[in-house]
Design a protein around this motif. Structure first.
Motif, PDB file in Angstrom:
ATOM      1  N   GLY A  42       0.828  -1.205   0.000  1.00 45.38           N
ATOM      2  CA  GLY A  42       0.000   0.000   0.000  1.00 45.38           C
ATOM      3  C   GLY A  42       0.857   1.247   0.000  1.00 45.38           C
ATOM      4  O   GLY A  42       1.496   1.582   0.995  1.00 45.38           O
ATOM      5  N   GLN A  43       0.902   1.915  -1.156  1.00 38.63           N
ATOM      6  CA  GLN A  43       1.765   3.096  -1.275  1.00 38.63           C
ATOM      7  C   GLN A  43       1.271   4.260  -0.422  1.00 38.63           C
ATOM      8  O   GLN A  43       2.028   5.196  -0.166  1.00 38.63           O
ATOM      9  N   GLN A  44       0.032   4.178   0.044  1.00 38.74           N
ATOM     10  CA  GLN A  44      -0.488   5.225   0.935  1.00 38.74           C
ATOM     11  C   GLN A  44       0.200   5.208   2.293  1.00 38.74           C
ATOM     12  O   GLN A  44       0.067   6.171   3.075  1.00 38.74           O
ATOM     13  N   HIS A  45       0.964   4.137   2.580  1.00 36.65           N
ATOM     14  CA  HIS A  45       1.683   4.044   3.852  1.00 36.65           C
ATOM     15  C   HIS A  45       3.134   4.503   3.738  1.00 36.65           C
ATOM     16  O   HIS A  45       3.860   4.512   4.743  1.00 36.65           O
ATOM     17  N   LYS A  46       3.577   4.883   2.542  1.00 35.94           N
ATOM     18  CA  LYS A  46       4.951   5.341   2.359  1.00 35.94           C
ATOM     19  C   LYS A  46       5.146   6.698   3.039  1.00 35.94           C
ATOM     20  O   LYS A  46       4.258   7.552   3.011  1.00 35.94           O
ATOM     21  N   TYR A  49       4.162   9.968   1.291  1.00 33.36           N
ATOM     22  CA  TYR A  49       2.730  10.229   1.150  1.00 33.36           C
ATOM     23  C   TYR A  49       2.088  10.533   2.503  1.00 33.36           C
ATOM     24  O   TYR A  49       1.222  11.423   2.612  1.00 33.36           O
ATOM     25  N   VAL A  50       2.497   9.817   3.547  1.00 36.88           N
ATOM     26  CA  VAL A  50       1.941  10.063   4.876  1.00 36.88           C
ATOM     27  C   VAL A  50       2.216  11.500   5.323  1.00 36.88           C
ATOM     28  O   VAL A  50       1.415  12.105   6.047  1.00 36.88           O
ATOM     29  N   GLN A  55      -3.620  10.325   7.379  1.00 41.78           N
ATOM     30  CA  GLN A  55      -4.630   9.272   7.478  1.00 41.78           C
ATOM     31  C   GLN A  55      -4.308   8.073   6.597  1.00 41.78           C
ATOM     32  O   GLN A  55      -5.031   7.078   6.641  1.00 41.78           O
ATOM     33  N   HIS A  56      -3.274   8.170   5.778  1.00 39.36           N
ATOM     34  CA  HIS A  56      -2.899   7.068   4.872  1.00 39.36           C
ATOM     35  C   HIS A  56      -4.053   6.771   3.904  1.00 39.36           C
ATOM     36  O   HIS A  56      -4.340   5.601   3.618  1.00 39.36           O
ATOM     37  N   ARG A 116      -9.619  -0.514   3.744  1.00 38.51           N
ATOM     38  CA  ARG A 116      -8.937  -0.742   5.013  1.00 38.51           C
ATOM     39  C   ARG A 116      -9.788  -1.557   5.981  1.00 38.51           C
ATOM     40  O   ARG A 116      -9.260  -2.332   6.785  1.00 38.51           O
ATOM     41  N   TYR A 120      -8.674  -5.265   7.299  1.00 34.32           N
ATOM     42  CA  TYR A 120      -8.649  -5.584   8.727  1.00 34.32           C
ATOM     43  C   TYR A 120      -9.389  -6.897   8.993  1.00 34.32           C
ATOM     44  O   TYR A 120      -8.921  -7.738   9.771  1.00 34.32           O
TER      45      TYR A 120
END
Length: 219
Positions: A42-46, A49-50, A55-56, A116, A120
């Motif tokens: 998940g590139q939103q966690h890099k 980007y964070v 909020q990722h 997400r 989970y």
């Protein structure tokens, strides 16, 4: 307002899809910066980007040095910065109706079935795929049942969610119908919603925002 607009987006994110529609309705040029929500964990966690979105999540809109997060806040920002054509009606009463319809999707339906939450279920609770799919369908059907009743029973509903021009509520509804079909929901059970979706998709602003037409689409 001459600064470049840059949209951090994922082709299948319904929240990003909403913003693409809004940008297109406004006729605004923007650069798409893909953020793959699955690849590489998940590139939103890099970290880079964070730093833009703690909020990722996508979407994130960058307008010059300004960074705006949350799809509804972005859409209202666009409406205030570029007032024509409008995404929200002129009167307070009509704006409240449109916001309520938009929030039914953005605050009640979508958060229960976004990536997400499903990750989970899978990674933490090992919920089987069939049960995850049933969860998604249940909350979409429950939300659409209420929304169909409100749309079909109100004379303010026109060709679109509110009157004869598309707006904020349509920006939210169309991506959620896309999600509904992905998960096997029979959209024909909601004739007003289905009619509005088809009217919207006949417009270039909506058609060009479709997930499969995005530069990062995987089809």
């Amino acid at each position: 307002m001459a600064e470049q607009l840059r949209l951090y987006s994922y082709w299948r994110s319904s929240a990003a899809y909403r913003v693409r529609i809004g940008l297109n309705i406004k006729g605004l040029a923007y650069e798409t910066v893909p953020v793959h929500l699955v690849r590489e964990g998940g590139q939103q966690h890099k970290p880079d980007y964070v730093a833009k979105n703690p909020q990722h999540m996508v979407p994130t809109l960058q307008h010059g040095v300004r960074v705006i997060r949350q799809s509804l806040a972005i859409l209202e920002y666009l409406d205030e910065a570029w007032p024509s054509p409008r995404l929200l009606p002129m009167t307070a009463r009509d704006r409240a109706r449109v916001r309520a319809l938009a929030q039914m999707v953005a605050c009640d339906i979508h958060p229960l079935n976004n990536l997400r939450v499903l990750q989970y279920f899978d990674n933490t609770w090992n919920v089987p795929q069939a049960e995850r799919d049933d969860w998604v369908k249940h909350w979409i059907v429950e939300g659409f049942t209420a929304m169909e009743s409100l749309l079909a029973g109100d004379s303010a509903t026109g060709t679109y969610c509110h009157g004869q021009t598309p707006g904020l509520a349509d920006c939210c509804l169309v991506p959620q119908v896309f999600n509904a079909r992905r998960f096997g929901v029979d959209v024909a059970a909601f004739p007003t919603i289905a009619r509005i979706e088809q009217a919207c998709l006949a417009l270039p602003a909506f058609d060009q925002a479709r997930p499969e037409k995005q530069p990062d689409a995987q089809v």
